[in-house]
Design an enzyme around this catalytic site. Structure first.
Site, PDB file in Angstrom:
ATOM      1  N   ASN A   9       1.041  -1.442  -0.015  1.00 25.79           N
ATOM      2  CA  ASN A   9       0.056   0.191  -0.403  1.00 25.79           C
ATOM      3  C   ASN A   9       1.620   1.115  -0.165  1.00 25.79           C
ATOM      4  O   ASN A   9       1.430   1.361   1.015  1.00 25.79           O
ATOM      5  CB  ASN A   9      -1.366  -0.252   1.239  1.00 25.79           C
ATOM      6  CG  ASN A   9      -1.932   0.706   0.866  1.00 25.79           C
ATOM      7  OD1 ASN A   9      -1.861   2.272   0.911  1.00 25.79           O
ATOM      8  ND2 ASN A   9      -2.351   1.363   2.764  1.00 25.79           N
ATOM      9  N   HIS A 105     -10.199   0.840   5.080  1.00 28.48           N
ATOM     10  CA  HIS A 105      -8.238   1.288   5.228  1.00 28.48           C
ATOM     11  C   HIS A 105      -8.673   1.762   6.657  1.00 28.48           C
ATOM     12  O   HIS A 105      -9.325   3.826   6.401  1.00 28.48           O
ATOM     13  CB  HIS A 105      -7.471   2.330   5.085  1.00 28.48           C
ATOM     14  CG  HIS A 105      -6.285   1.911   5.069  1.00 28.48           C
ATOM     15  ND1 HIS A 105      -5.376   2.424   5.806  1.00 28.48           N
ATOM     16  CD2 HIS A 105      -5.202   0.609   4.745  1.00 28.48           C
ATOM     17  CE1 HIS A 105      -4.354   2.712   6.295  1.00 28.48           C
ATOM     18  NE2 HIS A 105      -3.818   1.278   5.337  1.00 28.48           N
ATOM     19  N   GLU A 107      -7.362   4.702   7.624  1.00 22.81           N
ATOM     20  CA  GLU A 107      -6.753   5.818   7.258  1.00 22.81           C
ATOM     21  C   GLU A 107      -7.972   6.770   6.443  1.00 22.81           C
ATOM     22  O   GLU A 107      -8.442   7.983   6.628  1.00 22.81           O
ATOM     23  CB  GLU A 107      -5.997   5.649   6.576  1.00 22.81           C
ATOM     24  CG  GLU A 107      -4.631   6.236   7.645  1.00 22.81           C
ATOM     25  CD  GLU A 107      -2.791   5.363   6.950  1.00 22.81           C
ATOM     26  OE1 GLU A 107      -2.567   5.564   5.548  1.00 22.81           O
ATOM     27  OE2 GLU A 107      -2.230   5.349   7.530  1.00 22.81           O
ATOM     28  N   GLU A 184      -5.452  -4.906  11.075  1.00 19.04           N
ATOM     29  CA  GLU A 184      -5.032  -3.900  10.810  1.00 19.04           C
ATOM     30  C   GLU A 184      -5.345  -3.053  12.091  1.00 19.04           C
ATOM     31  O   GLU A 184      -5.806  -2.139  12.274  1.00 19.04           O
ATOM     32  CB  GLU A 184      -5.066  -3.636  10.129  1.00 19.04           C
ATOM     33  CG  GLU A 184      -4.436  -3.575   7.877  1.00 19.04           C
ATOM     34  CD  GLU A 184      -3.568  -2.868   7.408  1.00 19.04           C
ATOM     35  OE1 GLU A 184      -2.725  -2.750   6.875  1.00 19.04           O
ATOM     36  OE2 GLU A 184      -4.475  -1.348   7.609  1.00 19.04           O
ATOM     37  N   SER A 229       3.387  -1.449  10.473  1.00 18.85           N
ATOM     38  CA  SER A 229       4.505  -1.432  10.587  1.00 18.85           C
ATOM     39  C   SER A 229       5.287  -3.212  10.215  1.00 18.85           C
ATOM     40  O   SER A 229       5.813  -3.799  11.794  1.00 18.85           O
ATOM     41  CB  SER A 229       4.996  -0.840  12.110  1.00 18.85           C
ATOM     42  OG  SER A 229       4.206   0.020  12.474  1.00 18.85           O
TER      43      SER A 229
HETATM   44  P1  PGA Z   1       2.551   0.905   7.716  1.00 16.55           P
HETATM   45  O1  PGA Z   1       1.085   0.896   6.667  1.00 16.55           O
HETATM   46  O2  PGA Z   1       3.232  -0.979   7.338  1.00 16.55           O
HETATM   47  O3  PGA Z   1       3.237   1.629   7.197  1.00 16.55           O
HETATM   48  O4  PGA Z   1       2.506   0.055   9.116  1.00 16.55           O
HETATM   49  C1  PGA Z   1       0.304  -0.614   6.579  1.00 16.55           C
HETATM   50  C2  PGA Z   1      -0.850  -0.209   6.222  1.00 16.55           C
HETATM   51  O5  PGA Z   1      -1.897   1.155   6.777  1.00 16.55           O
HETATM   52  O6  PGA Z   1      -1.428  -1.058   5.324  1.00 16.55           O
END
Ligand code: PGA
Length: 271
Positions: A9, A105, A107, A184, A229
């Site tokens: 992503n 997601h 975000e 997630e 992460s």
């Molecule tokens: P990250 O993001 O690996 O930077 O923690 C994961 C994601 O948002 O799908």
């Protein structure tokens, strides 16, 4: 047998000039990896899917067509067409050769949370997007995870069950045979601190059991990937767990070497 999936992503990163180069480098490394894996006794083939910003879909299509790599978008509209400024429909996405789409997601949820929509309403929107993806033959990667607050107050399973039950209620458990789930935890995304492999396993097993209560066969074949992460240094430990079928990678998917290492780790852990 479940084929591991590693999804990259990119979020809202990379100028246009470096996006094409990044796609080319990932493709080159993926093809090299294939020939290395062919000689490894315990390795399996994996699926790799890339999610660049939608404005680079043309580049993704040009670079990746004819390869084994997949690509998709970071979101999809809940509607077919119409006056929805800024949205992109499933059929438009399909027109760029995509076969995956990210849905729900955290975000993106945050944007809606600012509008003070209730979590249950947000899950309903995710379910509508899920239905759009399935009906256009796109594989949805449905992101599910609890906030730090929910984690600390022991509400992880409650948060996850709420969305899973809505998906099942809307489209039936069998529809999940055309989908991927991504656990997630919001507190792990972009923080550098992933969930422990044991915690990821516990939550993934819960998700699989929840689906199995409706449809055992679908649950058995369902890919549940972990995101938050994941790095070259922790991927193998996380992917070694029996219910973790790969990863949704944010930051590390922009680093070709790290992303290749993560793909390699996934290929050594078929379930
Ligand atoms: P990250 O993001 O690996 O930077 O923690 C994961 C994601 O948002 O799908």
């Amino acid at each position: 047998m479940r084929k591991p999936l590693v999804a990259g992503n990119w979020k809202m990163n990379n100028p246009i000039e470096s996006s094409r180069t990044l796609l080319q480098k990932i493709l080159y490394n993926a093809e090299m990896l294939d020939s290395i894996l062919a000689k490894e006794e315990n390795a399996c083939s994996i699926d790799i899917a890339l999610f660049p910003p939608s404005v680079y879909l043309r580049e993704a299509q040009e670079v990746l067509t004819g390869s084994d790599l997949h690509w998709g978008t970071q979101n999809v509209s809940a509607y077919d067409e119409g006056a929805y400024t800024g949205e992109i429909s499933a059929s438009m996405i399909k027109g760029f050769g995509c076969d995956y789409v990210l849905i729900g997601h955290s975000e993106r949820r945050c944007l809606y949370e600012k509008l003070e929509l209730d979590q249950y309403v947000l899950d309903q929107i995710v379910a509508e997007k899920y239905a759009q993806a399935i009906s256009h033959d796109l594989t949805p990667i449905v992101c599910i995870g609890e906030t730090k607050e929910d984690y600390e107050s022991g509400k992880t399973e409650q948060v996850i069950a709420r969305l899973l039950d809505i998906l099942i209620e809307h489209k039936g458990a069998h529809s999940l045979s055309k989908a991927v789930l991504a656990y997630e935890p919001v507190w792990a995304i972009g923080t550098g601190h992933s969930a422990s492999p044991e915690w990821a396993q516990q939550v993934h097993a819960f998700m699989r059991a929840r689906v199995a209560a409706h449809d055992k066969k679908t649950a058995q074949g369902l890919r549940i990937i972990y995101g938050g992460s994941v790095k070259a240094s922790n991927a193998a430990a996380i992917f070694s767990k029996p219910d973790v079928d790969g990863g949704l990678i944010g930051g590390a998917s922009l680093d070709v070497e790290a992303f290749t290492h993560i793909c390699f780790a996934a290929a050594l852990h078929q379930k």
